[in-house]
Design a protein around this motif. Structure first.
Motif, mmCIF file in Angstrom:
data_model
loop_
_atom_site.group_PDB
_atom_site.id
_atom_site.type_symbol
_atom_site.label_atom_id
_atom_site.label_comp_id
_atom_site.label_asym_id
_atom_site.label_seq_id
_atom_site.Cartn_x
_atom_site.Cartn_y
_atom_site.Cartn_z
ATOM 1 N N LEU A 20 -4.612 72.065 43.083
ATOM 2 C CA LEU A 20 -3.802 73.116 43.268
ATOM 3 C C LEU A 20 -2.829 73.790 42.228
ATOM 4 O O LEU A 20 -2.620 73.558 41.078
ATOM 5 N N SER A 21 -2.884 75.335 42.265
ATOM 6 C CA SER A 21 -2.286 76.023 41.688
ATOM 7 C C SER A 21 -1.526 77.018 42.384
ATOM 8 O O SER A 21 -1.902 77.161 43.419
ATOM 9 N N CYS A 22 -0.459 77.273 41.839
ATOM 10 C CA CYS A 22 1.155 78.471 42.547
ATOM 11 C C CYS A 22 1.554 78.741 41.098
ATOM 12 O O CYS A 22 2.172 78.346 40.055
ATOM 13 N N SER A 23 1.289 80.104 41.044
ATOM 14 C CA SER A 23 1.961 81.349 40.144
ATOM 15 C C SER A 23 3.044 81.934 40.781
ATOM 16 O O SER A 23 3.106 82.889 41.800
ATOM 17 N N ALA A 24 4.063 82.356 40.416
ATOM 18 C CA ALA A 24 4.919 82.957 40.244
ATOM 19 C C ALA A 24 5.265 83.675 39.478
ATOM 20 O O ALA A 24 4.793 84.571 38.870
ATOM 21 N N SER A 25 5.096 85.516 40.603
ATOM 22 C CA SER A 25 5.138 86.965 39.888
ATOM 23 C C SER A 25 7.090 88.326 40.034
ATOM 24 O O SER A 25 7.509 87.428 41.578
ATOM 25 N N GLY A 26 6.525 88.693 39.502
ATOM 26 C CA GLY A 26 8.410 89.770 39.466
ATOM 27 C C GLY A 26 8.903 89.642 38.587
ATOM 28 O O GLY A 26 9.013 89.051 37.621
ATOM 29 N N SER A 27 10.355 90.004 39.109
ATOM 30 C CA SER A 27 11.359 89.803 37.736
ATOM 31 C C SER A 27 11.698 88.942 37.652
ATOM 32 O O SER A 27 12.863 88.381 38.248
#
Length: 119
Positions: A20-27
């Motif tokens: 499983l992978s989990c990527s965070a995005s945003g400021s």
């Protein structure tokens, strides 16, 4: 706005593996602890594994020796390598992160990804 997006779930036979992978995005200024939780039908959500920014890990007893959590701080991504999967690992897996995106850290959750292990 911070988003966590998981991928990698699916259907696998008992004894198989998934990542499983989990990527965070945003400021995002920085991400502190990240982790994976799971919730099986009719059961409460439970912690699977956590990892600090410096790489310290913690695992739920039933997954020790089978699952491995890791992260890539440069990519704001956390991984969960799941080996020797068992039918009782079937659940919706969600990632969690303590994110600093403003004056104070806040908790964020992904939408969840289904993992189904057939016997």
């Amino acid at each position: 706005q911070v988003q966590l997006v998981e991928s990698g779930g699916g259907l696998v036979q008992s004894g198989g593996s998934l990542r499983l992978s989990c990527s965070a995005s945003g400021s995002i200024f920085s991400i502190w602890a990240m982790g994976w939780y799971r919730q099986a039908p009719g059961k409460q959500r439970e912690l699977v594994a956590t990892i600090t920014r410096s790489g310290g890990t913690n695992y739920e007893d039933s997954v020790k020796g089978r699952f491995s959590i890791s992260r890539d701080n440069a990519k704001d991504t956390v991984y969960l390598q799941m080996n020797s999967l068992k039918p009782e690992d079937t659940a919706v897996y969600s990632c969690h992160a303590d994110v600093v995106a403003g004056p104070a850290p806040a908790e964020y959750w992904g939408q969840g990804t289904q993992v189904t292990v057939s016997s």
